[in-house]
Design a protein around this motif. Structure first.
Motif, mmCIF file in Angstrom:
data_model
loop_
_atom_site.group_PDB
_atom_site.id
_atom_site.type_symbol
_atom_site.label_atom_id
_atom_site.label_comp_id
_atom_site.label_asym_id
_atom_site.label_seq_id
_atom_site.Cartn_x
_atom_site.Cartn_y
_atom_site.Cartn_z
ATOM 1 N N VAL A 125 1.014 -1.118 0.116
ATOM 2 C CA VAL A 125 0.146 0.253 -0.089
ATOM 3 C C VAL A 125 0.826 1.253 -0.053
ATOM 4 O O VAL A 125 2.013 1.199 0.451
ATOM 5 C CB VAL A 125 -0.970 -0.171 1.258
ATOM 6 C CG1 VAL A 125 -1.851 -1.094 1.345
ATOM 7 C CG2 VAL A 125 -0.093 -0.020 2.340
ATOM 8 N N ILE A 126 0.277 2.212 -0.411
ATOM 9 C CA ILE A 126 0.947 3.593 -0.563
ATOM 10 C C ILE A 126 0.282 4.359 0.731
ATOM 11 O O ILE A 126 -0.840 4.611 0.443
ATOM 12 C CB ILE A 126 0.901 4.419 -1.865
ATOM 13 C CG1 ILE A 126 1.785 3.595 -2.959
ATOM 14 C CG2 ILE A 126 1.516 5.761 -1.604
ATOM 15 C CD1 ILE A 126 1.724 4.094 -4.050
ATOM 16 N N LYS A 127 0.827 4.688 1.695
ATOM 17 C CA LYS A 127 0.277 5.617 2.742
ATOM 18 C C LYS A 127 0.821 6.957 2.745
ATOM 19 O O LYS A 127 1.946 7.396 2.747
ATOM 20 C CB LYS A 127 0.774 4.905 4.002
ATOM 21 C CG LYS A 127 0.466 5.888 5.315
ATOM 22 C CD LYS A 127 0.800 4.947 6.511
ATOM 23 C CE LYS A 127 0.428 5.875 7.891
ATOM 24 N NZ LYS A 127 0.937 5.285 9.120
ATOM 25 N N THR A 128 -0.306 7.749 2.559
ATOM 26 C CA THR A 128 -0.072 9.359 2.595
ATOM 27 C C THR A 128 -0.790 9.652 4.091
ATOM 28 O O THR A 128 -2.008 9.481 4.169
ATOM 29 C CB THR A 128 -0.737 9.844 1.431
ATOM 30 O OG1 THR A 128 -0.171 9.417 0.517
ATOM 31 C CG2 THR A 128 -0.525 11.626 1.367
ATOM 32 N N SER A 129 0.023 10.493 4.960
ATOM 33 C CA SER A 129 -0.504 11.054 6.094
ATOM 34 C C SER A 129 -0.374 12.456 6.181
ATOM 35 O O SER A 129 0.670 13.178 5.730
ATOM 36 C CB SER A 129 0.494 10.557 7.342
ATOM 37 O OG SER A 129 0.289 9.218 7.472
ATOM 38 N N LEU A 130 -1.611 13.366 6.374
ATOM 39 C CA LEU A 130 -1.503 14.748 6.285
ATOM 40 C C LEU A 130 -1.458 15.260 7.789
ATOM 41 O O LEU A 130 -2.353 15.029 8.750
ATOM 42 C CB LEU A 130 -3.041 15.113 5.681
ATOM 43 C CG LEU A 130 -3.041 16.772 5.611
ATOM 44 C CD1 LEU A 130 -1.831 17.265 4.779
ATOM 45 C CD2 LEU A 130 -4.420 16.878 5.144
ATOM 46 N N VAL A 131 -0.315 16.064 7.734
ATOM 47 C CA VAL A 131 0.014 16.917 9.046
ATOM 48 C C VAL A 131 -1.008 18.227 9.140
ATOM 49 O O VAL A 131 -1.553 18.405 10.153
ATOM 50 C CB VAL A 131 1.425 17.117 9.312
ATOM 51 C CG1 VAL A 131 1.628 17.827 10.674
ATOM 52 C CG2 VAL A 131 2.152 15.845 9.456
ATOM 53 N N GLU A 132 -0.821 18.859 8.025
ATOM 54 C CA GLU A 132 -1.808 20.084 8.150
ATOM 55 C C GLU A 132 -1.679 20.547 6.788
ATOM 56 O O GLU A 132 -0.839 20.217 5.886
ATOM 57 C CB GLU A 132 -0.890 21.250 9.152
ATOM 58 C CG GLU A 132 0.402 21.835 8.366
ATOM 59 C CD GLU A 132 0.863 22.871 9.278
ATOM 60 O OE1 GLU A 132 1.366 23.830 8.501
ATOM 61 O OE2 GLU A 132 1.109 22.788 10.482
ATOM 62 N N GLY A 133 -2.772 21.409 6.464
ATOM 63 C CA GLY A 133 -3.129 21.844 5.091
ATOM 64 C C GLY A 133 -4.209 20.974 4.507
ATOM 65 O O GLY A 133 -5.068 20.514 5.143
ATOM 66 N N LYS A 134 -4.110 20.903 2.888
ATOM 67 C CA LYS A 134 -5.084 20.265 2.295
ATOM 68 C C LYS A 134 -4.455 19.225 1.330
ATOM 69 O O LYS A 134 -3.419 19.776 0.570
ATOM 70 C CB LYS A 134 -6.121 20.997 1.745
ATOM 71 C CG LYS A 134 -7.018 21.602 2.664
ATOM 72 C CD LYS A 134 -8.165 22.639 1.710
ATOM 73 C CE LYS A 134 -8.809 23.500 2.921
ATOM 74 N NZ LYS A 134 -10.141 24.210 2.352
ATOM 75 N N VAL A 135 -4.666 17.948 1.098
ATOM 76 C CA VAL A 135 -4.239 17.357 -0.157
ATOM 77 C C VAL A 135 -5.383 16.623 -0.706
ATOM 78 O O VAL A 135 -6.398 15.965 0.033
ATOM 79 C CB VAL A 135 -3.005 16.443 0.194
ATOM 80 C CG1 VAL A 135 -1.871 17.119 0.710
ATOM 81 C CG2 VAL A 135 -3.383 15.316 1.365
ATOM 82 N N ASN A 136 -5.206 16.084 -2.004
ATOM 83 C CA ASN A 136 -6.103 15.329 -3.034
ATOM 84 C C ASN A 136 -5.396 14.096 -3.165
ATOM 85 O O ASN A 136 -4.449 14.426 -4.170
ATOM 86 C CB ASN A 136 -6.517 16.154 -3.782
ATOM 87 C CG ASN A 136 -7.915 15.543 -4.434
ATOM 88 O OD1 ASN A 136 -8.315 14.419 -4.185
ATOM 89 N ND2 ASN A 136 -8.544 16.190 -5.583
ATOM 90 N N VAL A 137 -5.892 13.000 -2.862
ATOM 91 C CA VAL A 137 -4.892 11.851 -3.206
ATOM 92 C C VAL A 137 -5.714 11.024 -4.536
ATOM 93 O O VAL A 137 -7.100 10.651 -4.316
ATOM 94 C CB VAL A 137 -4.925 10.688 -2.235
ATOM 95 C CG1 VAL A 137 -4.160 9.539 -2.465
ATOM 96 C CG2 VAL A 137 -4.144 11.549 -0.723
#
Length: 393
Positions: A270-282
């Motif tokens: 799996v590819i894991k993307t963790s958001l600390v602050e702000g905004k992202v679109n995966v």
């Protein structure tokens, strides 16, 4: 000699800290652990307790609450606790948490709390080095430059002191995109500041592809070829509205301006993307997921599906701060992480040992033998080092 306090709840913050220090120094008794728990029960009702822990502490108030609930429920704990490090970062949160876990094991399993001498790791020949700042920079013409501590390098708009790599924005706007690669070996880590000001921390066994300069106004694209990286992206407002994208295999992350961690090792499913602050679109083809701070997305490389859930951010980015932080982690998973940092191979003599679970914090700057001695304190696993191979017995 300081007289030991009786079993009551009349303590102040200094008393609490002294008890924590006694545990970290290996000098706390079972009676003093009981005192600590009683003290916590009384002091947690004060309004300033959360402020005392601090909002930025890696392990927060909720960890203590969860542990106390476990103690009150008297449920057996399957995971073992690794010794905590002496660090101000973890002093009030993790230190107290481990103390309370020790209290649980000691009181409810009727074991006396003694600081045990660690089992001696068998060492036949130890050539294992602690991970350090090192990388290979591949320039647009294919030239490879070794970056490591003590070696400086500079060319055009880039420079390195051997511990970090910095690209400076040029006065002239780029007309074509030229790419460099930064490859981090096993046993290494490195920091790079891109030409747009974006900062990237790369973990062991990682590779990043990025432009030497960005074309003003166009989407800024980089690629995490494999491995793990922490991004602190400069906002699009500073670049004429240009968004920032991170490509990783079949995944695309669209960023406005934020901080996040991406984990995509070669052997990960799996590819894991963790958001600390702000905004992202995966994104993956037609599938899109928006992340909120404190959430992580998991993209399955087999199915292509993306799931989102809450995540312990401090656990996820502990590597960037110089720590291994494990929460009910299997020994097999732990050895995968440790093998990259120390560039070693782990071999399990007993397959059942892979499933032993641990919770605790370890320091990345510790040598491997010291770290293994901490694990051996649990009496659940023992290690033999021979060159760069570690056998788990």
């Amino acid at each position: 000699m300081k007289k030991q306090k009786s079993m009551d709840t009349n303590y102040n913050k200094q008393d609490f800290q002294e008890l924590i220090e006694k545990y970290l120094d290996g000098k706390i008794s079972l009676e003093e652990v009981k005192l600590l728990v009683n003290y916590y029960h009384s002091f947690k009702l004060e309004n300033d307790w959360v402020d005392e822990l601090g909002a930025e502490e890696p392990i927060k108030h909720r960890m203590l609450i969860n542990i106390l609930e476990a103690i009150q429920d008297e449920e057996p704990q399957e995971s073992k606790i690794i010794s905590l490090l002496k660090s101000n970062i973890f002093k009030y949160g993790a230190a107290a948490a481990i103390l309370l876990f020790v209290f649980f094991n000691a009181v409810y399993n009727s074991n006396s709390l003694q600081v045990q001498k660690p089992a001696q790791t068998i060492v036949e020949n130890n050539t294992i080095q602690i991970g350090s700042n090192k990388a290979t920079l591949t320039t647009e013409d294919g030239t490879e430059i070794i970056l490591e501590k003590g070696k400086s390098y500079s060319s055009k708009n880039l420079s390195s002191n051997g511990e970090k790599l910095v690209y400076n924005k040029t006065d002239e706007s780029a007309k074509t995109v030229l790419y460099n690669y930064l490859t981090i070996p096993r046993g290494g880590e490195f920091f790079v500041k891109l030409a747009d000001g974006t900062q990237v921390w790369l973990n062991s066994e990682s590779k990043l592809k990025f432009p030497v300069s960005f074309i003003e106004g166009e989407t800024r694209k980089v690629e995490l070829v494999y491995g793990e990286a922490y991004f602190e992206v400069t906002p699009s407002t500073a670049h004429r509205g240009a968004k920032f994208q991170v490509l990783t295999g079949i995944q695309e992350i669209e960023v406005i301006g934020t901080q996040f961690n991406v984990q995509a090792y070669k052997d990960d499913k799996v590819i894991k993307t963790s958001l600390v602050e702000g905004k992202v679109n995966v994104k993956n083809n037609s599938i899109e997921k928006n992340l909120k701070p404190g959430q992580a997305s998991y993209l399955s490389l087999d199915s292509g599906k993306i799931t989102v859930s809450d995540v312990d951010i401090e656990n996820t980015i502990a590597w960037k701060k110089g720590y291994f932080m494990f929460n009910n982690e299997s020994l097999e998973s732990m050895t995968n992480i440790l093998s990259r940092w120390y560039n070693v191979v782990f071999i399990f003599e007993n397959e059942k040992k892979k499933h032993i679970r641990f919770t605790g914090v370890l320091k990345r700057s510790d040598n491997i033998q010291k770290l293994l001695n901490k694990l051996e304190k649990t009496n659940e696993a023992f290690f033999q080092i021979q060159n760069n191979q570690i056998t788990i017995k």
